[in-house]
Design a protein around this motif. Structure first.
Motif, PDB file in Angstrom:
ATOM      1  N   GLN A  73       0.840  -1.192   0.000  1.00  0.00           N
ATOM      2  CA  GLN A  73       0.000   0.000   0.000  1.00  0.00           C
ATOM      3  C   GLN A  73       0.880   1.248   0.000  1.00  0.00           C
ATOM      4  O   GLN A  73       1.959   1.259   0.589  1.00  0.00           O
ATOM      5  N   ALA A  74       0.407   2.275  -0.680  1.00  0.00           N
ATOM      6  CA  ALA A  74       1.130   3.548  -0.721  1.00  0.00           C
ATOM      7  C   ALA A  74       0.146   4.674  -0.448  1.00  0.00           C
ATOM      8  O   ALA A  74      -1.050   4.571  -0.763  1.00  0.00           O
ATOM      9  N   PHE A  75       0.657   5.771   0.144  1.00  0.00           N
ATOM     10  CA  PHE A  75      -0.181   6.902   0.536  1.00  0.00           C
ATOM     11  C   PHE A  75       0.468   8.214   0.107  1.00  0.00           C
ATOM     12  O   PHE A  75       1.697   8.321   0.052  1.00  0.00           O
ATOM     13  N   ARG A  76      -0.390   9.204  -0.145  1.00  0.00           N
ATOM     14  CA  ARG A  76       0.107  10.582  -0.152  1.00  0.00           C
ATOM     15  C   ARG A  76       0.417  10.935   1.308  1.00  0.00           C
ATOM     16  O   ARG A  76      -0.458  10.841   2.178  1.00  0.00           O
ATOM     17  N   ARG A  77       1.606  11.361   1.556  1.00  0.00           N
ATOM     18  CA  ARG A  77       2.003  11.577   2.947  1.00  0.00           C
ATOM     19  C   ARG A  77       1.170  12.664   3.629  1.00  0.00           C
ATOM     20  O   ARG A  77       0.953  12.629   4.847  1.00  0.00           O
ATOM     21  N   LYS A  78       0.660  13.613   2.860  1.00  0.00           N
ATOM     22  CA  LYS A  78      -0.086  14.715   3.464  1.00  0.00           C
ATOM     23  C   LYS A  78      -1.377  14.264   4.139  1.00  0.00           C
ATOM     24  O   LYS A  78      -1.905  14.970   4.999  1.00  0.00           O
ATOM     25  N   VAL A  79      -1.909  13.088   3.770  1.00  0.00           N
ATOM     26  CA  VAL A  79      -3.161  12.654   4.401  1.00  0.00           C
ATOM     27  C   VAL A  79      -2.953  12.360   5.879  1.00  0.00           C
ATOM     28  O   VAL A  79      -3.892  12.478   6.676  1.00  0.00           O
ATOM     29  N   PHE A  80      -1.737  11.987   6.264  1.00  0.00           N
ATOM     30  CA  PHE A  80      -1.482  11.725   7.676  1.00  0.00           C
ATOM     31  C   PHE A  80      -1.539  13.016   8.492  1.00  0.00           C
ATOM     32  O   PHE A  80      -1.904  12.994   9.669  1.00  0.00           O
ATOM     33  N   GLU A  81      -1.191  14.128   7.876  1.00  0.00           N
ATOM     34  CA  GLU A  81      -1.310  15.422   8.542  1.00  0.00           C
ATOM     35  C   GLU A  81      -2.774  15.856   8.623  1.00  0.00           C
ATOM     36  O   GLU A  81      -3.180  16.540   9.556  1.00  0.00           O
ATOM     37  N   GLU A  82      -3.553  15.420   7.648  1.00  0.00           N
ATOM     38  CA  GLU A  82      -4.961  15.820   7.589  1.00  0.00           C
ATOM     39  C   GLU A  82      -5.840  15.011   8.537  1.00  0.00           C
ATOM     40  O   GLU A  82      -6.668  15.575   9.268  1.00  0.00           O
ATOM     41  N   ILE A  83      -5.684  13.669   8.533  1.00  0.00           N
ATOM     42  CA  ILE A  83      -6.629  12.825   9.286  1.00  0.00           C
ATOM     43  C   ILE A  83      -5.948  12.003  10.379  1.00  0.00           C
ATOM     44  O   ILE A  83      -6.600  11.191  11.033  1.00  0.00           O
ATOM     45  N   GLY A  84      -4.668  12.215  10.600  1.00  0.00           N
ATOM     46  CA  GLY A  84      -3.975  11.517  11.674  1.00  0.00           C
ATOM     47  C   GLY A  84      -3.249  10.271  11.205  1.00  0.00           C
ATOM     48  O   GLY A  84      -3.316   9.881  10.036  1.00  0.00           O
ATOM     49  N   LEU A  85      -2.560   9.652  12.153  1.00  0.00           N
ATOM     50  CA  LEU A  85      -1.762   8.463  11.875  1.00  0.00           C
ATOM     51  C   LEU A  85      -2.582   7.195  12.121  1.00  0.00           C
ATOM     52  O   LEU A  85      -3.786   7.256  12.400  1.00  0.00           O
ATOM     53  N   PHE A  86      -1.933   6.029  12.023  1.00  0.00           N
ATOM     54  CA  PHE A  86      -2.611   4.759  12.261  1.00  0.00           C
ATOM     55  C   PHE A  86      -3.026   4.656  13.729  1.00  0.00           C
ATOM     56  O   PHE A  86      -2.353   5.173  14.625  1.00  0.00           O
ATOM     57  N   ASP A  87      -4.116   3.968  13.970  1.00  0.00           N
ATOM     58  CA  ASP A  87      -4.669   3.811  15.312  1.00  0.00           C
ATOM     59  C   ASP A  87      -3.892   2.729  16.058  1.00  0.00           C
ATOM     60  O   ASP A  87      -3.964   1.542  15.704  1.00  0.00           O
ATOM     61  N   VAL A  88      -3.172   3.116  17.088  1.00  0.00           N
ATOM     62  CA  VAL A  88      -2.294   2.183  17.783  1.00  0.00           C
ATOM     63  C   VAL A  88      -3.060   1.187  18.658  1.00  0.00           C
ATOM     64  O   VAL A  88      -2.456   0.256  19.208  1.00  0.00           O
TER      65      VAL A  88
END
Length: 323
Positions: free
Chosen positions: A265-280
């Motif tokens: 899987q690949a992501f636009r990195r900016k989405v992590f700034e928008e909606i947060g990181l993975f749920d630990v």
């Protein structure tokens, strides 16, 4: 729900402490046959293929597969399995220029240095080289993991909080690129894996692209059961999961696990700034899962699109034992 169903089925098998009856007459390893549509005269393959998994290739890319239930010629199998639209899509992707090159490969690992070495060895052959390779060591014992990373020239990051999503988040924080591509330590990458993942980001609303994951081997009953009843493969047609998909299933929740696999899987990195990181809170312990599915669901909830791109191919080596 599906994950719980599969885990329950596996637990029932373990409670019986026996191989399921439909596998008792099978011999292992189950062969995996790769047949090239272009370079082989399929009608000349003799005798007919009688068992195993058959994967057809076009220009080096898998374009169709089937399990053999009775002896059948390769030509007949190809006619039945390989779809013209799959071949056309593979040709179109091959002709598409790469516009997104600013990407890191991220790998999370724990106590599997030999599997990690095998994965890392497949990266130098990538047709699109990553800007950086980051390996997050999730509290491995000893120094074997660090040595494997240092031998490869990748960047080593240590995360002592145990849990895959702690490791994923540490990898995202360490990355410096516009895109990040995740794979697992028990995966081998096709030489065009990263290139074709990046070609999937051809629209600004596409936030995530997943790829086709094939079995690296079917050497044991446990591997065969996993591949047949769960599997990471999602077929050979590109699929976009958008607001129509999300809305259609709003009443009970979208089956986001059909989007792909966390191993590719690949992501636009900016989405992590928008909606947060993975749920630990997810992906904890030996039976933990669903951190990737939850994140795909979150992306859809925020209006993004997830894409499944079958030309981004990798091979996953499933766990060999039933436990």
């Amino acid at each position: 729900m599906r994950a719980a169903y599969v885990h329950g089925a596996i637990e029932r098998v373990m409670m019986r402490e026996a191989i399921p009856s439909d596998l008792k007459d099978m011999s292992f390893p189950v062969p995996i046959h790769y047949l090239d549509l272009a370079s082989s005269r399929l009608d000349a393959v003799s005798p007919p293929i009688s068992d195993g998994l058959v994967v057809f290739l076009s220009d080096g890319l898998p374009v169709g597969q089937t399990y053999i239930e009775r002896p059948e010629t390769a030509a007949a199998l190809a006619e039945r399995v390989v779809r013209p639209e799959t071949l056309e899509h593979a040709r179109q992707v091959a002709q598409t220029p790469v516009r997104n090159r600013n990407v890191s490969i991220l790998i999370c690992t724990k106590d599997r240095p030999e599997e990690l070495r095998r994965c890392l060895a497949s990266i130098p052959r990538q047709s699109l080289g990553p800007v950086e390779i980051i390996v997050v060591d999730n509290a491995s014992a000893g120094e074997a993991t660090r040595r494997a990373v240092e031998e490869s020239g990748a960047t080593y990051v240590r995360e002592d909080r145990v849990g895959l999503d702690y490791a994923r988040n540490a990898a995202v924080r360490a990355a410096r690129t516009e895109f990040v591509a995740f794979t697992d330590d028990d995966v081998v990458l096709h030489e065009r894996w990263l290139e074709n993942l990046m070609k999937g980001f051809d629209l600004p609303e596409i936030a995530c692209v997943t790829g086709l994951v094939l079995p690296g081997e079917l050497a044991t009953p446990a591997q065969f059961i996993f591949e047949k009843h769960w599997s990471f493969g999602r077929g050979y047609l590109r699929q976009d999961f958008d607001q129509d998909f999300y809305g259609l299933h709003r009443r009970y929740g979208a089956p986001v696990w059909t989007i792909g696999a966390g191993a590719s899987q690949a992501f636009r990195r900016k989405v992590f700034e928008e909606i947060g990181l993975f749920d630990v809170r997810l992906d904890m312990g030996a039976a933990g899962c669903s951190g990737d599915s939850e994140y795909w669901n979150r992306l859809l909830h925020h209006g993004h699109v997830c894409r499944y791109e079958p030309t981004a191919v990798s091979w996953h080596f499933h766990r060999k034992d039933m436990k």
